[in-house]
Design an enzyme around this catalytic site. Structure first.
Site, PDB file in Angstrom:
ATOM      1  N   GLY A 158      52.218  36.103  37.881  1.00 32.76           N
ATOM      2  CA  GLY A 158      51.477  37.157  38.597  1.00 32.76           C
ATOM      3  C   GLY A 158      51.644  36.958  40.093  1.00 32.76           C
ATOM      4  CB  ALA A 159      54.397  35.313  41.959  1.00 36.55           C
ATOM      5  N   GLY A 201      50.864  39.650  42.690  1.00 37.48           N
ATOM      6  CA  GLY A 201      49.516  40.242  42.615  1.00 37.48           C
ATOM      7  C   GLY A 201      48.608  39.809  43.769  1.00 37.48           C
ATOM      8  CG  ASP A 202      44.714  41.730  45.705  1.00 34.89           C
ATOM      9  OD1 ASP A 202      45.516  42.077  46.593  1.00 34.89           O
ATOM     10  OD2 ASP A 202      43.475  41.797  45.791  1.00 34.89           O
ATOM     11  NE  ARG A 256      56.710  44.148  33.074  1.00 34.09           N
ATOM     12  CZ  ARG A 256      57.166  44.282  31.833  1.00 34.09           C
ATOM     13  NH1 ARG A 256      58.369  44.750  31.612  1.00 34.09           N
ATOM     14  NH2 ARG A 256      56.419  43.949  30.804  1.00 34.09           N
ATOM     15  CG  ASP A 307      59.499  41.162  29.232  1.00 33.97           C
ATOM     16  OD1 ASP A 307      58.280  40.939  29.068  1.00 33.97           O
ATOM     17  OD2 ASP A 307      60.172  41.898  28.487  1.00 33.97           O
ATOM     18  CG  ASP A 345      32.690  30.142  37.865  1.00 36.30           C
ATOM     19  OD1 ASP A 345      32.614  30.382  39.081  1.00 36.30           O
ATOM     20  OD2 ASP A 345      31.873  30.587  37.035  1.00 36.30           O
ATOM     21  CG  HIS A 346      35.809  32.022  43.002  1.00 35.68           C
ATOM     22  ND1 HIS A 346      35.487  33.059  42.186  1.00 35.68           N
ATOM     23  CD2 HIS A 346      35.281  32.329  44.211  1.00 35.68           C
ATOM     24  CE1 HIS A 346      34.788  33.965  42.874  1.00 35.68           C
ATOM     25  NE2 HIS A 346      34.655  33.535  44.114  1.00 35.68           N
ATOM     26  CG  ASP A 397      32.608  40.937  38.189  1.00 37.08           C
ATOM     27  OD1 ASP A 397      33.740  40.481  37.934  1.00 37.08           O
ATOM     28  OD2 ASP A 397      32.236  41.242  39.343  1.00 37.08           O
ATOM     29  CG  HIS A 452      30.783  33.716  39.868  1.00 37.06           C
ATOM     30  ND1 HIS A 452      31.857  32.925  39.494  1.00 37.06           N
ATOM     31  CD2 HIS A 452      31.312  34.913  40.217  1.00 37.06           C
ATOM     32  CE1 HIS A 452      32.972  33.634  39.616  1.00 37.06           C
ATOM     33  NE2 HIS A 452      32.672  34.837  40.052  1.00 37.06           N
TER      34      HIS A 452
HETATM   35  C1  BG6 Z   1      34.583  37.586  41.445  1.00 39.75           C
HETATM   36  C2  BG6 Z   1      34.117  38.928  40.950  1.00 39.75           C
HETATM   37  O1  BG6 Z   1      34.598  36.663  40.394  1.00 39.75           O
HETATM   38  O2  BG6 Z   1      33.713  37.128  42.473  1.00 39.75           O
HETATM   39  C3  BG6 Z   1      34.023  39.917  42.093  1.00 39.75           C
HETATM   40  O3  BG6 Z   1      35.018  39.414  39.972  1.00 39.75           O
HETATM   41  C4  BG6 Z   1      33.187  39.366  43.230  1.00 39.75           C
HETATM   42  O4  BG6 Z   1      33.471  41.154  41.646  1.00 39.75           O
HETATM   43  C5  BG6 Z   1      33.651  37.965  43.612  1.00 39.75           C
HETATM   44  O5  BG6 Z   1      33.309  40.246  44.337  1.00 39.75           O
HETATM   45  C6  BG6 Z   1      32.696  37.334  44.609  1.00 39.75           C
HETATM   46  O6  BG6 Z   1      33.233  36.122  45.068  1.00 39.75           O
HETATM   47  P1  BG6 Z   1      32.901  35.572  46.520  1.00 39.75           P
HETATM   48  O7  BG6 Z   1      33.555  34.235  46.587  1.00 39.75           O
HETATM   49  O8  BG6 Z   1      33.473  36.562  47.488  1.00 39.75           O
HETATM   50  O9  BG6 Z   1      31.403  35.536  46.630  1.00 39.75           O
END
Ligand code: BG6
Length: 517
Positions: free
Chosen positions: A20-21, A23-24, A54, A97, A189-190, A247, A252
């Site tokens: 997915g290089a 991508g956003d 791709r 692909d 989970d960032h 989401d 989170h």
């Molecule tokens: C993402 C969600 O996991 O976290 C987004 O999909 C959200 O909808 C984002 O905007 C928020 O992350 P952060 O680090 O900007 O608070």
């Protein structure tokens, strides 16, 4: 991380594959993170990065994309000339692909060539910045194309959403687990990569004065707010299926709650920490009936409004959102962790799009001194608070009561703040840097284990089921406001209110802060 494991990584090196290089996520987060790690010497000498997508792209075009992304999003300024070339040369691109195993065979040959050129011992990290429906196919084709035959380690890093509910998450997990062992899977989970979320453990377990008070005897309630000013932008199609519950809450919000509520682990070992987090999730009181969901959960959707002086359209007017959508863009709930430490303490969580500020804060509100004695006879005292500011400002403050200077015995609230982001400034590592680095070292601490994920889904599924197919109980709030009044009522019923985030709206409060307030 020990110096030993850092040295081991630097000595053995690894190839990083970004699926997915184009991508956003790759552009905004992954390339900048790799560059920061490189600048800090954390990738060592032996590394290569292979971009996969791709779309056809030459190596040089790909390197240009990487440079642009670093210029726009990285906390380090891109170097010029020879120094840049040395980094950029490590990047190559292959159009692929992913449904086709032949492409993986070609990738294998390219990889072996890179490994021999940079003396890398077969360690391979696969970062899937892709739709989850593709995780199973990619995993299988990696195996069938021989990409997992090298002698080093193989790690799979995947992004949320991990399914849509428990059954789909389980299916997804099974597909991955046909190929990778649990200890080879790193589910991101960032929020767990954020400085202040990681700092919760240090605050709690490296200070003598919080832990003795950290329970239902002294804490009246906990409030976790994750507010966003953004709407759904170009993600309407995804978001409309997911909503705030899937989401933000399932991942989170619950992750932050577990960090606040967990017991001290017996060791600072990833599995011990994750065991404690699972126990918290298991202790969260479930939603046995639709009636209970209605009593303890608020869901709402934004309508048109004004945010920071700008007119904002309503959610149902967003691109790819149906005009009769029932999806919630705001969620608030009263949760309970039914264990000895937290019995009876409400954990209020709220999150929403198009709220007035971007802010993630955790407020721990302590019980007040007994009413009607000593100073509390003269005026109403405000409770002590510990506030953890996660995002975008990073830091903590505590709110105490102190004497107002002068002849009167008047008490005034004082907030004492340590603003970490003011101190360390822009050089605090981004969440993705930490997480890629941790994955490359094999440290699972800040990744979600399957059993955690499973419990989290089982907790939110009954909420989604109670809402399914009906707009009952869906409230509305104008964009730019703090959500519907039902969310205020949730706390008011218990005699509390949401503390304003940023502490700014409170009057008569003295700030002592390194942020220069
Ligand atoms: C993402 C969600 O996991 O976290 C987004 O999909 C959200 O909808 C984002 O905007 C928020 O992350 P952060 O680090 O900007 O608070």
């Amino acid at each position: 991380m020990t110096n030993k494991s850092m040295e081991a990584l630097a000595a053995e090196g690894a190839v990083y594959f970004i699926f997915g290089a184009t991508g956003d996520l790759a552009r905004r987060k992954l390339f900048p993170a790799l560059y920061s790690l490189y600048r800090e010497g954390k990738l060592g000498e032996r590394f290569a990065v292979v971009g996969l997508a791709r779309r056809p792209r030459t190596h040089e075009q790909f390197r240009e994309d990487v440079l642009e992304s670093i210029r726009e999003f990285c906390r380090y300024k891109a170097e010029e000339g020879q120094a840049w070339r040395e980094f950029a040369d490590r990047f190559s691109y292959q159009s692929l692909d992913i449904g086709n195993v032949e492409g993986m065979r070609a990738l294998k040959e390219n990889t072996e060539e890179l490994e021999s050129r940079y003396e890398i011992r077969g360690n391979r990290l696969f970062y899937l910045a892709l739709a989850p429906e593709l995780f199973g196919t990619v995993s299988r084709n990696l195996r069938d194309g021989g990409m997992l035959d090298s002698e080093g380690w193989h790690r799979l890093v995947i992004e949320k959403p991990f399914g849509y509910d428990y059954p789909s998450a389980e299916r997804l997990n099974e597909e991955i687990r046909h190929v990778f062992q649990e200890n080879e899977v790193f589910r991101i989970d960032h929020y767990l990569g954020k400085e202040m979320v990681q700092n919760i453990e240090v605050l709690r377990f490296a200070n003598a004065f919080f832990e003795p008070l950290w329970n239902s005897n002294h804490i009246s309630n906990v409030q976790i707010t994750l507010s966003e000013t953004v709407g759904v932008e170009e993600r309407g199609a995804y978001y409309n299926k997911s909503g705030a519950l899937r989401d933000m809450v399932q991942n989170h919000m619950l992750q932050m709650l577990t960090m606040i509520a967990m017991e001290p682990p017996s060791r600072l070992d990833p599995e011990d920490i994750r065991d404690e987090k699972v126990k918290v999730l298991r202790s969260i009181r479930g939603f046995g009936s639709g009636e209970e969901v209605r009593r303890r959960v608020v869901r709402a959707q934004y309508t048109e409004g004004i945010s920071r002086g700008e007119p904002i359209k309503g959610y149902r007017e967003e691109d790819s959102v149906p005009s009769d959508s029932q999806t919630e863009t705001f969620f608030a709930a009263r949760l309970f962790v039914d264990n000895f430490r937290w019995a009876g303490v409400p954990f209020y969580v709220r999150t929403g799009k198009r709220l007035p500020v971007k802010s993630t804060e955790i407020v721990v509100e302590f019980k007040n001194v007994p009413p009607g004695v000593l100073f509390a006879t003269k005026q109403e005292l405000r409770p002590n608070l510990l506030v953890i500011r996660v995002n975008p400002m990073e830091g903590i403050y505590i709110k105490i009561n102190a004497k107002k200077p002068g002849n009167e015995m008047t008490v005034q609230p004082v907030a004492m703040e340590f603003c970490q982001s003011c101190q360390i400034g822009i050089n605090t590592p981004e969440a993705y840097e930490r997480l890629i680095y941790d994955a490359s070292r094999g440290d699972h601490t800040y990744f979600t284990r399957w059993d955690e994920l499973a419990v989290a889904w089982k907790l939110v599924d009954p909420i989604a089921a109670a809402w399914a197919g009906s707009g009952d109980g869906l409230a509305f709030y104008p964009a730019g406001s703090w959500g519907p009044e039902e969310a205020e009522r949730l706390l008011a019923e218990d005699g509390y209110f949401w503390w304003p985030v940023n502490g700014q709206e409170e009057d008569n409060i003295i700030w002592v802060s390194n942020a220069g307030k």
